[in-house]
Design a protein around this motif. Structure first.
Motif, PDB file in Angstrom:
ATOM      1  N   LEU A 183       0.821  -1.207   0.000  1.00  0.00           N
ATOM      2  CA  LEU A 183       0.000   0.000   0.000  1.00  0.00           C
ATOM      3  C   LEU A 183       0.860   1.264   0.000  1.00  0.00           C
ATOM      4  O   LEU A 183       0.460   2.309  -0.530  1.00  0.00           O
ATOM      5  N   ALA A 184       2.065   1.169   0.587  1.00  0.00           N
ATOM      6  CA  ALA A 184       2.945   2.338   0.675  1.00  0.00           C
ATOM      7  C   ALA A 184       3.429   2.798  -0.692  1.00  0.00           C
ATOM      8  O   ALA A 184       3.897   3.933  -0.849  1.00  0.00           O
ATOM      9  N   ALA A 185       3.322   1.927  -1.698  1.00  0.00           N
ATOM     10  CA  ALA A 185       3.729   2.326  -3.048  1.00  0.00           C
ATOM     11  C   ALA A 185       2.805   3.394  -3.615  1.00  0.00           C
ATOM     12  O   ALA A 185       3.185   4.101  -4.565  1.00  0.00           O
ATOM     13  N   LYS A 186       1.610   3.491  -3.066  1.00  0.00           N
ATOM     14  CA  LYS A 186       0.660   4.522  -3.488  1.00  0.00           C
ATOM     15  C   LYS A 186       0.248   5.301  -2.237  1.00  0.00           C
ATOM     16  O   LYS A 186      -0.577   4.817  -1.450  1.00  0.00           O
ATOM     17  N   PRO A 187       0.831   6.481  -2.017  1.00  0.00           N
ATOM     18  CA  PRO A 187       0.607   7.226  -0.769  1.00  0.00           C
ATOM     19  C   PRO A 187      -0.859   7.417  -0.403  1.00  0.00           C
ATOM     20  O   PRO A 187      -1.214   7.364   0.780  1.00  0.00           O
ATOM     21  N   ARG A 188      -1.724   7.618  -1.385  1.00  0.00           N
ATOM     22  CA  ARG A 188      -3.139   7.812  -1.059  1.00  0.00           C
ATOM     23  C   ARG A 188      -3.748   6.542  -0.456  1.00  0.00           C
ATOM     24  O   ARG A 188      -4.549   6.614   0.476  1.00  0.00           O
ATOM     25  N   GLN A 189      -3.385   5.395  -0.990  1.00  0.00           N
ATOM     26  CA  GLN A 189      -3.880   4.135  -0.449  1.00  0.00           C
ATOM     27  C   GLN A 189      -3.302   3.877   0.941  1.00  0.00           C
ATOM     28  O   GLN A 189      -4.004   3.396   1.832  1.00  0.00           O
ATOM     29  N   GLN A 190      -2.031   4.223   1.118  1.00  0.00           N
ATOM     30  CA  GLN A 190      -1.404   4.057   2.425  1.00  0.00           C
ATOM     31  C   GLN A 190      -2.108   4.920   3.465  1.00  0.00           C
ATOM     32  O   GLN A 190      -2.425   4.444   4.569  1.00  0.00           O
ATOM     33  N   GLU A 191      -2.374   6.182   3.130  1.00  0.00           N
ATOM     34  CA  GLU A 191      -3.051   7.081   4.060  1.00  0.00           C
ATOM     35  C   GLU A 191      -4.458   6.592   4.370  1.00  0.00           C
ATOM     36  O   GLU A 191      -4.900   6.609   5.535  1.00  0.00           O
ATOM     37  N   ALA A 192      -5.149   6.110   3.341  1.00  0.00           N
ATOM     38  CA  ALA A 192      -6.506   5.586   3.553  1.00  0.00           C
ATOM     39  C   ALA A 192      -6.485   4.373   4.487  1.00  0.00           C
ATOM     40  O   ALA A 192      -7.358   4.214   5.350  1.00  0.00           O
ATOM     41  N   PHE A 193      -5.465   3.526   4.337  1.00  0.00           N
ATOM     42  CA  PHE A 193      -5.336   2.340   5.178  1.00  0.00           C
ATOM     43  C   PHE A 193      -5.072   2.730   6.633  1.00  0.00           C
ATOM     44  O   PHE A 193      -5.684   2.164   7.561  1.00  0.00           O
ATOM     45  N   GLU A 194      -4.192   3.678   6.850  1.00  0.00           N
ATOM     46  CA  GLU A 194      -3.908   4.141   8.214  1.00  0.00           C
ATOM     47  C   GLU A 194      -5.156   4.732   8.856  1.00  0.00           C
ATOM     48  O   GLU A 194      -5.450   4.468  10.032  1.00  0.00           O
ATOM     49  N   ASN A 195      -5.900   5.520   8.088  1.00  0.00           N
ATOM     50  CA  ASN A 195      -7.139   6.101   8.618  1.00  0.00           C
ATOM     51  C   ASN A 195      -8.177   5.022   8.911  1.00  0.00           C
ATOM     52  O   ASN A 195      -8.910   5.100   9.894  1.00  0.00           O
ATOM     53  N   TYR A 196      -8.206   4.027   8.048  1.00  0.00           N
ATOM     54  CA  TYR A 196      -9.151   2.912   8.239  1.00  0.00           C
ATOM     55  C   TYR A 196      -8.869   2.176   9.550  1.00  0.00           C
ATOM     56  O   TYR A 196      -9.781   1.873  10.326  1.00  0.00           O
ATOM     57  N   LEU A 197      -7.588   1.884   9.821  1.00  0.00           N
ATOM     58  CA  LEU A 197      -7.233   1.153  11.036  1.00  0.00           C
ATOM     59  C   LEU A 197      -7.502   1.965  12.293  1.00  0.00           C
ATOM     60  O   LEU A 197      -7.833   1.408  13.341  1.00  0.00           O
ATOM     61  N   MET A 198      -7.382   3.273  12.206  1.00  0.00           N
ATOM     62  CA  MET A 198      -7.554   4.124  13.387  1.00  0.00           C
ATOM     63  C   MET A 198      -8.949   4.701  13.525  1.00  0.00           C
ATOM     64  O   MET A 198      -9.271   5.331  14.530  1.00  0.00           O
TER      65      MET A 198
END
Length: 344
Positions: free
Chosen positions: A49-64
């Motif tokens: 997911l870190a290869a695409k910053p928007r997906q990485q940010e969405a994932f972090e927000n999803y977990l929190m």
């Protein structure tokens, strides 16, 4: 000097068996797709997911996230929402059987799933301590006449029976099973919101037992007969009241292992005090009579025992069956054979 002797102990699960590691998979930690429950490696998932910053940010927000809508969103739903389709994420998958949920429940809507214990390589196994505890229960109720044998010190007979961890098992031997309680005063078993990774019925599990001295070796040599004797006590005390359509007939030296098998598979019958247990238990949790039967569901399995083909579960498995080949099992039921390695 006391003699060391080695025995091969082969266990066959006759029902789902659960040995937990104390952890669970939360609803955001697995994906249900293509008739499989997939438990990805989260480090691998995050790196991709870190290869695409928007997906990485969405994932972090999803977990929190604490918002109700996102809190109830399953991991698979989230990944589809952000258009992340890669499923080469390490981890492992467990095939759906149809027994994971009750009628009318979405297969993706399980509660937390209790994890089966695994070794450092990620392979399931049964700790020697789990088997040793079951052996101890059998011996306490048969060979020792309910009296506690010597524990600790140089006379510790249990110390002289040394049980290895099992050989590693394949991840394909795991299924997901739900807990069911059956009260004989009610027509059908009741599903409970507790789901576990379990070994599937008729899994072969191999252990080595090492004994020190003649007494310990004699106890293991006589373990098959002792197990049959303990089962007769268990049957007379508790199992006789279980409706025959939920019982598994045909066995060879039964033994019960793991979580969810019930009080009477682990008790020292000569010392158990039901009145004290009831007095110490909160009213809403107080046990009535001898308690309820601990069941679970899985696919039916046919096997050969002494050249006779038998079903592990009765043909009539109750009105709640989700599929024709699903049946009820006594949780944790197994059988075994034990032979000295010089005779194997």
């Amino acid at each position: 000097m006391q003699q060391y002797r080695e025995f091969q102990f082969i266990l066959r699960t006759l029902a789902p068996v659960f040995i937990g590691n104390g952890e669970t998979y939360k609803q955001r930690e697995y994906i249900y797709e293509n008739n499989k429950y997939y438990f990805p490696n989260f480090v691998t998932l995050y790196q991709k997911l870190a290869a695409k910053p928007r997906q990485q940010e969405a994932f972090e927000n999803y977990l929190m996230s604490s918002r109700r809508q996102e809190k109830n969103e399953r991991l698979g739903e989230f990944l589809r929402r952000i258009d992340f389709t890669d499923r080469d994420l390490g981890g492992y998958a467990i095939e759906r059987t149809g027994a994971e949920v009750d009628v009318g429940i979405d297969l993706d809507r399980l509660n937390e799933i209790a994890k089966f214990i695994k070794d450092p390589q990620g392979q399931p196994y049964i700790p020697g301590s789990s088997l040793k505890g079951a052996i101890r229960t059998i011996l306490l109720n048969t060979r020792f006449g309910y009296e506690e044998p010597h524990w600790g010190g140089k006379d510790d007979i249990c110390h002289n029976i040394r049980v290895s961890d099992s050989e590693p098992l394949a991840l394909s031997s795991l299924i997901i099973a739900k807990k069911w309680d059956y009260n004989k005063r009610k027509p059908d078993p009741n599903p409970l919101p507790l789901t576990r990774e379990c070994l599937k019925p008729f899994t072969k599990v191999t252990f080595t037992i090492t004994t020190v001295g003649d007494e310990a070796a004699d106890l293991i040599n006589g373990l098959s007969k002792a197990a049959d004797g303990f089962y007769k006590q268990y049957e007379a005390r508790f199992l006789k009241d279980l409706n025959s359509k939920y019982r598994q007939h045909g066995y060879n030296h039964p033994i019960y292992l793991g979580g969810g098998s019930g009080l009477w598979t682990k008790a020292n019958y000569g010392k158990i005090d039901l009145d004290r247990i009831r007095a110490d238990t909160p009213r809403r949790m107080k046990m009535k009579g001898n308690g309820v039967f601990k069941l679970t569901k899985a696919k039916r399995v046919a096997y050969k025992l002494r050249s006779v083909k038998q079903n592990l579960v009765a043909e009539n498995s109750g009105k709640r069956d989700t599929e024709a080949n699903i049946g009820f099992y006594e949780m944790g039921r197994c059988c075994f054979s034990v032979k000295e390695k010089s005779d194997v």
